[in-house]
Design an enzyme around this catalytic site. Structure first.
Site, short mmCIF file in Angstrom:
data_model
loop_
_atom_site.label_atom_id
_atom_site.label_comp_id
_atom_site.label_asym_id
_atom_site.label_seq_id
_atom_site.Cartn_x
_atom_site.Cartn_y
_atom_site.Cartn_z
N ASP A 20 0.89 -1.14 -0.02
CA ASP A 20 0.16 -0.05 -0.08
C ASP A 20 0.93 1.07 -0.12
O ASP A 20 2.04 1.20 0.54
CB ASP A 20 -0.93 -0.08 1.18
CG ASP A 20 -1.90 1.11 1.23
OD1 ASP A 20 -3.00 0.91 0.22
OD2 ASP A 20 -1.86 1.98 2.10
N HIS A 168 -5.09 4.71 6.26
CA HIS A 168 -4.36 5.56 5.55
C HIS A 168 -2.96 5.76 5.82
O HIS A 168 -2.37 6.57 5.32
CB HIS A 168 -5.20 6.80 5.00
CG HIS A 168 -6.54 6.57 4.31
ND1 HIS A 168 -6.17 5.87 2.96
CD2 HIS A 168 -7.69 6.71 4.72
CE1 HIS A 168 -7.71 5.77 2.48
NE2 HIS A 168 -8.51 6.14 3.67
N ASP A 173 -2.57 -0.15 6.37
CA ASP A 173 -3.57 -0.55 5.18
C ASP A 173 -2.98 -1.90 4.54
O ASP A 173 -3.68 -2.85 4.11
CB ASP A 173 -3.87 0.35 4.58
CG ASP A 173 -4.64 1.36 4.98
OD1 ASP A 173 -5.02 1.35 5.91
OD2 ASP A 173 -4.77 2.61 4.47
#
Length: 191
Positions: A20, A168, A173
């Site tokens: 991510d 986030h 994540d």
């Protein structure tokens, strides 16, 4: 059937990596990659996280509202992109066996892949993931037969994360994505 046995014997060991990122905007040609979080999708859950110096001052208000990473602070405390990518590549390779193949896996992989591939090639001239990726949203669509509009985290998180929202933070994540993908794989393999 002999050919099938030979194929299995020579098969590379696939190691799935959940990746991510957080960025300053929607494309790597204009905006910076700001953080990378990754983990192996296996029982060990080896992890990697780095925050990077931005390559310019450009950031969209929408991006900042999502991750709250401050460009000025990253300019002072973040890793230069080349060093960050060298560390990321070393971590990836350290998690592979001698016949291992790294498989990039992400939620909305086209977005994350576009930045990771661009940065690896821009700064190192190579990408340890090769030229392909698994998109968790697409995998879910194929697994369940739902329409694309039902592949957002709102729906997938409800089913596989008991409704937990993404933070986030790229590493957190990536860990949630790994949990989701492991559960999807188990479901797919149970048929």
């Amino acid at each position: 059937m002999q050919g099938h046995k030979d194929m299995k014997k020579d098969k590379l060991s696939e190691i799935y990596f959940s990746v991510d990122i957080e960025t300053a905007g929607p494309n790597p040609g204009k905006y910076s990659l700001l953080s990378i979080g990754a983990c192996t999708i296996d029982a060990r859950r080896s992890t990697f996280y780095v925050e990077m110096q931005p390559v310019n001052e450009m950031i969209t208000p929408e991006s900042f509202a999502i991750h709250r990473l401050d460009l000025l602070q990253l300019k002072q405390k973040g890793q230069p992109p080349r060093i960050a990518l060298e560390k990321f590549e070393r971590w990836i390779l350290s998690n592979l066996s001698s016949n291992g193949r790294a498989v990039f896996t992400a939620f909305n992989a086209p977005f994350d892949w576009m930045f990771i591939n661009d940065y690896f090639h821009r700064y190192l001239g190579r990408n340890p993931f090769g030229h392909s990726a698994i998109d968790i949203k697409s995998f879910y669509m194929g697994l369940t037969g739902v329409d694309w509009s039902l592949t957002s985290m709102r729906f997938i998180g409800q089913r596989y994360l008991e409704g937990k929202a993404l933070s986030h933070n790229a590493l957190e994540d990536a860990l949630h994505q790994a949990d989701i993908f492991e559960r999807m794989l188990a479901e797919a393999r149970s048929f």
